[in-house]
Motif scaffolding. Structure first.
Motif, PDB file in Angstrom:
ATOM      1  N   GLY A 285     -29.075  -3.145   5.570  1.00 25.12           N
ATOM      2  CA  GLY A 285     -28.901  -1.848   4.915  1.00 25.12           C
ATOM      3  C   GLY A 285     -28.913  -1.999   3.406  1.00 25.12           C
ATOM      4  N   GLY A 286     -29.127  -0.890   2.719  1.00 24.49           N
ATOM      5  CA  GLY A 286     -29.401  -0.953   1.279  1.00 24.49           C
ATOM      6  C   GLY A 286     -28.228  -0.673   0.370  1.00 24.49           C
ATOM      7  N   ARG A 287     -26.984  -0.846   0.839  1.00 24.51           N
ATOM      8  CA  ARG A 287     -25.850  -0.483  -0.013  1.00 24.51           C
ATOM      9  C   ARG A 287     -24.937  -1.654  -0.314  1.00 24.51           C
ATOM     10  NH1 ARG A 287     -26.015   4.683  -0.362  1.00 24.51           N
ATOM     11  NH2 ARG A 287     -26.898   5.934   1.299  1.00 24.51           N
ATOM     12  N   LEU A 288     -25.453  -2.867  -0.247  1.00 26.91           N
ATOM     13  CA  LEU A 288     -24.566  -4.024  -0.336  1.00 26.91           C
ATOM     14  C   LEU A 288     -24.422  -4.548  -1.751  1.00 26.91           C
ATOM     15  CD1 LEU A 288     -25.810  -5.944   2.797  1.00 26.91           C
ATOM     16  CD2 LEU A 288     -23.760  -4.559   2.565  1.00 26.91           C
ATOM     17  N   THR A 289     -23.329  -5.264  -1.943  1.00 25.91           N
ATOM     18  CA  THR A 289     -23.174  -6.012  -3.186  1.00 25.91           C
ATOM     19  C   THR A 289     -24.035  -7.264  -3.094  1.00 25.91           C
ATOM     20  OG1 THR A 289     -21.337  -7.281  -2.304  1.00 25.91           O
ATOM     21  CG2 THR A 289     -20.787  -5.250  -3.446  1.00 25.91           C
ATOM     22  N   LEU A 290     -24.216  -7.912  -4.224  1.00 23.16           N
ATOM     23  CA  LEU A 290     -25.018  -9.136  -4.250  1.00 23.16           C
ATOM     24  C   LEU A 290     -24.418 -10.188  -3.321  1.00 23.16           C
ATOM     25  CD1 LEU A 290     -27.317 -10.761  -5.534  1.00 23.16           C
ATOM     26  CD2 LEU A 290     -25.729 -11.468  -7.309  1.00 23.16           C
ATOM     27  N   GLU A 291     -23.088 -10.312  -3.351  1.00 24.61           N
ATOM     28  CA  GLU A 291     -22.422 -11.343  -2.545  1.00 24.61           C
ATOM     29  C   GLU A 291     -22.630 -11.070  -1.056  1.00 24.61           C
ATOM     30  OE1 GLU A 291     -21.033  -9.521  -4.854  1.00 24.61           O
ATOM     31  OE2 GLU A 291     -20.205 -10.817  -6.414  1.00 24.61           O
TER      32      GLU A 291
ATOM     33  N   ALA B 153     -25.026  -9.253   0.342  1.00 31.87           N
ATOM     34  CA  ALA B 153     -26.433  -9.427   0.691  1.00 31.87           C
ATOM     35  C   ALA B 153     -26.762 -10.909   0.843  1.00 31.87           C
ATOM     36  CB  ALA B 153     -27.321  -8.792  -0.385  1.00 31.87           C
ATOM     37  N   TYR B 154     -26.193 -11.719  -0.042  1.00 30.51           N
ATOM     38  CA  TYR B 154     -26.449 -13.151   0.010  1.00 30.51           C
ATOM     39  C   TYR B 154     -25.917 -13.735   1.322  1.00 30.51           C
ATOM     40  CZ  TYR B 154     -26.363 -18.058  -1.366  1.00 30.51           C
ATOM     41  OH  TYR B 154     -26.554 -19.409  -1.409  1.00 30.51           O
ATOM     42  N   ALA B 155     -24.756 -13.243   1.739  1.00 26.34           N
ATOM     43  CA  ALA B 155     -24.186 -13.742   2.993  1.00 26.34           C
ATOM     44  C   ALA B 155     -25.094 -13.382   4.171  1.00 26.34           C
ATOM     45  CB  ALA B 155     -22.788 -13.181   3.191  1.00 26.34           C
ATOM     46  N   TYR B 156     -25.635 -12.165   4.175  1.00 28.27           N
ATOM     47  CA  TYR B 156     -26.578 -11.772   5.235  1.00 28.27           C
ATOM     48  C   TYR B 156     -27.796 -12.698   5.220  1.00 28.27           C
ATOM     49  CZ  TYR B 156     -24.562  -7.360   6.886  1.00 28.27           C
ATOM     50  OH  TYR B 156     -23.773  -6.420   7.478  1.00 28.27           O
ATOM     51  N   SER B 157     -28.296 -12.930   4.014  1.00 30.40           N
ATOM     52  CA  SER B 157     -29.502 -13.738   3.879  1.00 30.40           C
ATOM     53  C   SER B 157     -29.265 -15.145   4.420  1.00 30.40           C
ATOM     54  CB  SER B 157     -29.886 -13.782   2.396  1.00 30.40           C
ATOM     55  OG  SER B 157     -31.040 -14.523   2.206  1.00 30.40           O
ATOM     56  N   LYS B 158     -28.128 -15.734   4.048  1.00 32.66           N
ATOM     57  CA  LYS B 158     -27.839 -17.093   4.471  1.00 32.66           C
ATOM     58  C   LYS B 158     -27.545 -17.143   5.968  1.00 32.66           C
ATOM     59  CE  LYS B 158     -25.231 -21.163   3.048  1.00 32.66           C
ATOM     60  NZ  LYS B 158     -24.118 -21.688   2.245  1.00 32.66           N
ATOM     61  N   LEU B 159     -26.813 -16.116   6.454  1.00 31.40           N
ATOM     62  CA  LEU B 159     -26.502 -16.082   7.887  1.00 31.40           C
ATOM     63  C   LEU B 159     -27.791 -16.081   8.700  1.00 31.40           C
ATOM     64  CD1 LEU B 159     -24.087 -15.270  10.074  1.00 31.40           C
ATOM     65  CD2 LEU B 159     -25.395 -13.155  10.088  1.00 31.40           C
ATOM     66  N   ALA B 160     -28.744 -15.232   8.291  1.00 33.69           N
ATOM     67  CA  ALA B 160     -29.993 -15.120   9.044  1.00 33.69           C
ATOM     68  C   ALA B 160     -30.721 -16.461   9.073  1.00 33.69           C
ATOM     69  CB  ALA B 160     -30.880 -14.043   8.424  1.00 33.69           C
ATOM     70  N   ARG B 161     -30.824 -17.101   7.900  1.00 31.06           N
ATOM     71  CA  ARG B 161     -31.642 -18.309   7.825  1.00 31.06           C
ATOM     72  C   ARG B 161     -30.939 -19.506   8.443  1.00 31.06           C
ATOM     73  NH1 ARG B 161     -33.419 -14.722   3.784  1.00 31.06           N
ATOM     74  NH2 ARG B 161     -35.600 -14.329   4.295  1.00 31.06           N
TER      75      ARG B 161
ATOM     76  N   ALA C  99     -30.084  -5.945  -5.198  1.00 32.16           N
ATOM     77  CA  ALA C  99     -29.289  -7.100  -4.764  1.00 32.16           C
ATOM     78  C   ALA C  99     -29.920  -7.727  -3.525  1.00 32.16           C
ATOM     79  CB  ALA C  99     -27.857  -6.666  -4.478  1.00 32.16           C
ATOM     80  N   GLY C 100     -30.413  -6.887  -2.604  1.00 31.12           N
ATOM     81  CA  GLY C 100     -31.050  -7.403  -1.403  1.00 31.12           C
ATOM     82  C   GLY C 100     -32.284  -8.219  -1.730  1.00 31.12           C
ATOM     83  N   ILE C 101     -33.060  -7.732  -2.689  1.00 32.76           N
ATOM     84  CA  ILE C 101     -34.279  -8.456  -3.056  1.00 32.76           C
ATOM     85  C   ILE C 101     -33.922  -9.805  -3.670  1.00 32.76           C
ATOM     86  CG2 ILE C 101     -36.270  -8.400  -4.592  1.00 32.76           C
ATOM     87  CD1 ILE C 101     -36.132  -5.298  -4.263  1.00 32.76           C
ATOM     88  N   GLU C 102     -32.926  -9.794  -4.557  1.00 34.21           N
ATOM     89  CA  GLU C 102     -32.549 -11.048  -5.227  1.00 34.21           C
ATOM     90  C   GLU C 102     -31.900 -12.022  -4.244  1.00 34.21           C
ATOM     91  OE1 GLU C 102     -33.663 -11.664  -8.051  1.00 34.21           O
ATOM     92  OE2 GLU C 102     -34.254  -9.641  -8.648  1.00 34.21           O
ATOM     93  N   ALA C 103     -31.179 -11.469  -3.254  1.00 34.47           N
ATOM     94  CA  ALA C 103     -30.509 -12.347  -2.298  1.00 34.47           C
ATOM     95  C   ALA C 103     -31.441 -12.760  -1.169  1.00 34.47           C
ATOM     96  CB  ALA C 103     -29.270 -11.662  -1.744  1.00 34.47           C
ATOM     97  N   GLY C 104     -32.618 -12.166  -1.134  1.00 31.98           N
ATOM     98  CA  GLY C 104     -33.590 -12.569  -0.126  1.00 31.98           C
ATOM     99  C   GLY C 104     -33.339 -11.984   1.244  1.00 31.98           C
TER     100      GLY C 104
END
Ligand code: SF4
Ligand code: SF4
Ligand code: SF4
Ligand code: FES
Lengths: 872, 230
Positions: free
Chosen positions: A393-399, A401-409, A574-579
């Protein structure tokens, strides 16, 4: 922060000469053109004032700032001015000698006199007044006024308070006619919904009275009669005195499409700058006193501008939000949405305990330990099956979003992650990877008001931007900036920017962009000229136009303009920067780039990262609905916002769903495990603005709710992976260590644009975008604000209106085979064969009802039965 | 900036340890006899009190009235027509040095008018575990809504019970008062109430209550009062 704070006096580039003069026997040097009241502030001398505001033009309306002034004449002899002067309109001149109330009995007496006059008709009902305790009039009456009143006559009174809009109340007795509110409406927002009326003792601020000006269907500003327990304004007025005859109106009113005097998106700012309790907010009425409130400076969560705000809370409940003062972002202004829409965070459907779907198929409350275990078991099963998709979703903080990104990968071993909870495209993905991700701060707010030309593509600065609009308007009013917009029609916002419309039906934007060249005539040529060295602002909506973003990149390169992508939601950048995108890793590292993956895998301490690009949101949802993905981890998103809400619901029904949500929603209804997360007021974090500027904010309320990143850290732990993101500090340390990426970027998109659709008889191309105030979930529970939202209408061009046989106010039905939306028509100058309706306003939920988006061909018809005039 | 020390920056002269540092006692020094008797002078007080009458108040069996201005439990007063005087302005809470008062204001609406004017106190609490009975709240009250009674029996077994709510603090209805909420007396403004120009319920107010709350026990007495004063 390297970019924005301009050096003192550097706005025009040249060095401004200094003038030296004295205030209260202190010599002070200031840049030429500085007002005496500002110079006094610099040396710590406080001159009382009401109308003076640093961001508004000097008015000299209240006369409270009088000082004694002497200036040297031609021979250099000091000559006193015959009368005290208003220091807020007086520019310092060399050798001038100013004496304030501190050293001059004359100035002091003058100020006392002005204060006495101001208080003559002032009700002094401080005990009932919402401003009491933070009132400049109270304070300055104590510091620069008489202790007791000499006034014995009857005061002029008015019935009060008048409801200017559902959100703003006016108490004319308390008004000291400083005109800050009207100057704000004129100079900053440009939507004059109130103005000064009448003369002499009767002079007052008022709305434009429709009874005299004869608007159709407009209501007279009514006396505020209180609100129901649930915040609904009462409409009954029994027992209240009639509106008085003195409130006569003057001047023409700007009206919105419904014929009402327009309710501004920025009206809340007038409440904040009114130096007395004359303008107050209906939702904060009588709710607390300044000494009850704890204030926390935070960042607003409603749009990608990241406006600085102040949250005032009492006993763990947010009472109000005010604009913060941040010159580099929002100056001192915010939108009404940022100001008033906070009740969603504590709505009754707020989730506080984890929920697990039991044997009986119903959600039941569970402990964190149980919920996390069930979630981990489900995800593990899916990992052994066909995999897990992640939709943050598009309402996250950078931190977060980063956690989502890392969790997925790392934990879910997939690149099937996409935060874009809105229409999107593969072209957009390449565009974001190429031109946005990892670019840091490039175009800034300050650039908006300094650019020679700004081109808006797929972007409505007022509805989709808020304070971006105010910055652009500042530039255009100063004569520096020319605004061009590629859009189907000139909205009220564009009109107030004096923007030049480069008219384009939906789908034809790339053609228009390609036609902007130095050789073109007319507006296109003018645009090319102004834009060289200027800015191109593209909105997230351009993703729905095939070839649109490619054309925008081409244009920027061709004419030498800088390009900025301005999304609506706060978490997009933030989502784009956090991948949190299928082909992007943190910092703009492309998934398909070996070096980038190796770099990141080393930083994360894992052997390897998934190497194939993932599926985007639509791909994930289709896969989940078709059994190609067994589980979904879903953050805060509303299926109704997605390109195909029906597909989303089917996917959520089919897959094992772990939902991280603040409030019960259509997702949690279908989830197998619901993990409650903290709303913005209950967590610290960092938002990224559209510029890429980090906006860290502290936790405002004491709370045990967990931020997404902490929940994801715990969830990963159950999956046997240590994300290392249990605390904010750990996340920051990891982000710092990770650093940026200077290797290869995603290549630029080169999408070709197809022939635009040709609507047949009875058809039109749909244009649609979000209004700032609409039926969004983040505005829930705020009835006062909802009352100021523009009424949803269907806009049609004159030719189409003639073919349909409708005029303004007649009902028009827009339909597809899935559903129909009927709204009153407004005939607007726009290309033939186009119909515009709002995306998500009451009665106009485009995606769930019509299941199409901008650029689609829809049926348009006059609604039957034809209106007979009384049902507008 | 660094060259000159401001007076603040200069080091203080060191304090003289062990010296009186210019201190002189203001007590008169005693003569030699006084100094001799000083150690036993205290017994004089003890001995003389043995011959004074004892005073024991037989509380709680006998309750002695307090002085009329004794600072006891608070009371929220009413206007003669029954409307509350408190407007929920929170000035008492602001004045309170012990932070004992909690107030939430709210709108008077046409169907629920509790006090004259726009605002009334929706929540009013005094925490008697905190209150030090200083009376500053009484001085702060702009409408004389808050006064103090002579009731000093403020003890209880629970902390919660010692937080008095608005209902506990509101003055009892006097004979002829009409229970709030009801509209203001016809033709009056809040200032008329503050000036004491409303002396009792008007018949319109009684009719309003009779229409909306027919079972209200104060209607009859209020009607008599209103008709009597016509
Ligand atoms: S505006 Fe200020 S001075 Fe006037 S009534 Fe309100 S608090 Fe008092
Ligand atoms: S309403 Fe407030 S801001 Fe506007 S003129 Fe009156 S005192 Fe000034
Ligand atoms: S008497 Fe003093 S301590 Fe007690 S509530 Fe009033 S102000 Fe507070
Ligand atoms: S502050 Fe100078 S006239 Fe108002």
């Amino acid at each position: 922060m390297t970019t924005t704070t301009p050096a003192k006096g550097a706005t025009s580039g040249a060095l401004v000469p200094e003038v030296t003069f004295t205030i209260d026997d202190v010599e002070v040097s200031v840049p030429k053109g500085t007002l005496v009241i500002r110079a006094a502030e610099q040396i710590g001398i406080q001159i009382p004032r009401f109308c003076d505001h640093p961001l508004l033009k000097p008015a000299g309306a209240c006369r409270q700032c009088l000082v004694e002034v002497a200036t040297p004449d031609r021979e250099g002899n000091l000559r006193a001015m015959p009368k005290p002067q208003a220091s807020c309109t007086l520019e310092a001149t060399p050798g001038m000698v100013v004496k304030t109330q501190r050293t001059s009995a004359v100035a002091d007496k003058a100020q006392h006199g002005v204060m006495e006059l101001l208080l003559i008709n002032h009700p002094l009902d401080c005990p009932t007044c919402d401003k009491g305790g933070e009132c400049p009039l109270q304070n300055q009456a104590m510091s620069n006024g008489r202790g007791t009143s000499r006034f014995v006559d009857v005061k002029r009174t008015y019935p009060k308070p008048l409801a200017i809009s559902t959100a703003i109340l006016l108490d004319r007795e308390r008004c000291i006619l400083c005109q800050r509110c009207t100057r704000f409406s004129n100079e900053i927002a440009g939507d004059q919904f109130i103005d000064l009326q009448l003369r002499g003792a009767r002079q007052q601020i008022g709305t434009f009275d429709p009874a005299v000006l004869g608007f159709d269907g407009a209501g007279t500003a009514s006396l505020f009669a209180g609100a129901d327990g649930d915040g609904q304004p009462l409409t009954r007025a029994g027992g209240m005195p009639e509106r008085d005859v003195l409130s006569g109106p003057a001047g023409p009113a700007e009206t919105d499409t419904s014929g009402r005097p327009f309710a501004s998106y920025f009206s809340g700012n007038t409440v904040q700058i009114c130096p007395v309790g004359a303008l107050t907010g209906a939702s904060y009425r009588f709710r607390s006193r300044p000494f009850d409130l704890s204030s926390t400076p935070v960042i607003a969560e409603h749009d990608a501008n990241g406006s600085a705000i102040r949250v005032d809370h009492r006993r763990g409940t947010v009472m109000r939000r005010l604009a913060g003062d941040d010159p580099v972002v929002n100056e001192e202004w915010i939108t009404d949405k940022d100001r008033f829409a906070f009740t969603w965070q504590s709505a009754p459907d707020r989730l506080t305990t984890p929920l697990v779907r039991g044997e009986d198929g119903e959600l039941r409350e569970a402990s964190w330990a149980e919920a996390l275990t069930v979630a981990a078991e489900g995800l593990t099963t899916a990992l052994d099956g066909s995999g897990v998709g992640v939709l943050p979703g598009g309402r996250l903080t950078l931190e977060d979003a980063y956690a989502y990104s890392k969790l997925a990968r790392v934990a879910l071993r997939t690149n099937d992650i996409d935060h874009r909870a809105r229409p999107h495209s593969a072209e957009e993905e390449s565009f974001l990877g190429h031109a946005v991700a990892g670019h840091g701060i490039d175009v800034t707010f300050a650039d908006l008001e300094r650019a020679s030309g700004v081109l808006l593509v797929g972007y409505e600065p007022e509805d989709e931007g808020g304070v971006v609009f105010l910055r652009l308007r500042k530039g255009t009013l100063a004569g520096r900036t020319r605004v061009f917009s590629v859009a189907p029609f000139a909205s009220r916002g564009l009109e107030r920017l004096g923007a030049t419309l480069l008219s384009a039906a939906p789908g034809t934007e790339p053609e228009v962009l390609d036609a902007i060249t130095g050789r073109a005539d007319g507006d296109l040529g003018a645009a090319a000229e102004a834009l060289s060295g200027g800015l191109v602002l593209v909105g997230e909506r351009l993703a729905t136009v095939p070839g649109g973003l490619s054309a925008a990149l081409r244009l920027a390169q061709r004419i030498g303009a800088r390009l900025a992508w301005v999304p609506r939601r706060v978490g997009e950048r933030a989502g784009i920067e956090a991948g949190t995108m299928p082909a992007l890793l943190p910092g703009g590292r492309p998934v398909t780039d070996n070096a980038a993956r190796v770099d990141l895998a080393a930083a994360w301490g894992v052997e390897r990262l998934p190497a194939t690009r993932g599926r985007d949101l639509s791909g994930i949802l289709s896969a989940a609905a078709g059994g190609g993905l067994d589980a979904l981890v879903v953050g805060g998103l509303d299926p109704a916002d997605l390109p195909d809400p029906d597909l989303a619901l089917r996917a959520l029904d089919a897959a094992f769903v772990v939902s991280l949500e603040v409030r019960a929603s259509a997702v949690t209804e279908r989830a197998d495990v619901v993990l409650p997360v903290a709303p913005p007021a209950e967590k610290p974090g960092t938002y990224l603005t559209w510029e890429g500027r980090p906006r860290p904010f502290p936790q405002a309320l004491t709370s045990t709710a967990l931020a997404d990143q902490r929940v994801l850290h715990a969830l990963a732990g159950r999956l046997g992976v240590d994300l290392g993101l249990g605390t904010l500090a750990a996340t920051h340390a990891e982000l710092d260590q990770l650093g940026g990426w200077d290797g290869a970027r995603t290549p630029a998109p080169h999408a070709v644009y197809p022939e635009p659709p040709a609507p047949g008889a009875g058809q039109a191309v749909l244009a649609t975008w979000h209004l700032l105030l609409d039926a969004g979930r983040c505005q829930d529970g705020e009835a006062f604000l909802a009352g100021t939202a523009p009424r949803p209408v269907a806009r049609v061009g004159a030719e189409l209106a003639a073919r349909l046989g409708v005029t303004d106010g007649d009902q028009v039905t827009v339909s597809t085979e899935h559903g129909a939306i009927t709204l009153p028509a407004v005939v607007t100058a726009m290309p033939d064969g186009v119909v515009w309706i709002p995306v998500n306003s009451p009665g106009s939920a485009v995606r769930p009802t019509l299941r199409v988006d901008a650029g689609a061909v829809v049926q348009v018809a006059a609604a039957r039965p034809a209106t007979d005039g009384d049902d507008a | 900036m660094a060259d000159e020390l401001t007076p603040r920056d200069q080091p203080e002269p060191p304090a003289l340890a062990g010296e009186t540092g210019g201190f002189t006692s203001q007590l008169p020094t005693k003569g030699w006899l006084g100094q001799m008797l000083a150690p036993v002078a205290g017994f004089g007080v003890t001995l003389s009190s043995m011959f004074k009458p004892t005073i024991t108040e037989q509380y709680p069996f006998e309750k002695v009235p307090t002085k009329p201005r004794y600072h006891g439990r608070h009371q929220l007063n009413r206007y003669p027509d029954g409307l509350e005087k408190c407007i929920g302005c929170e000035l008492c809470a602001w004045a309170c040095p012990a932070d004992a008062i909690y107030v939430e204001g709210a709108d008077n609406t046409p169907d629920a008018q509790f006090s004259p004017g726009e605002r009334y106190g929706r929540v009013y609490q005094i925490n008697y575990l905190r209150c030090i009975f200083c009376g500053l709240c009484i001085e702060a009250c702009p409408t004389r809504a808050l006064t103090m009674t002579n009731d000093y029996e403020l003890a209880g077994p629970t902390r919660r019970g010692l937080i008095y709510e608005k209902a506990d603090l509101l003055a009892p209805m006097r004979e002829g008062m009409l229970a709030a909420p009801h509209p203001m007396a016809p033709g009056t403004e809040d200032t008329d109430y503050y000036r004491g120009q409303v002396s009792g319920p008007a018949i319109e107010q009684v009719d309003w209550v009779a229409e909306w709350r027919p079972e209200d026990p104060t209607i009859d007495a209020a009607r008599q009062q209103a008709e009597g004063s016509r």
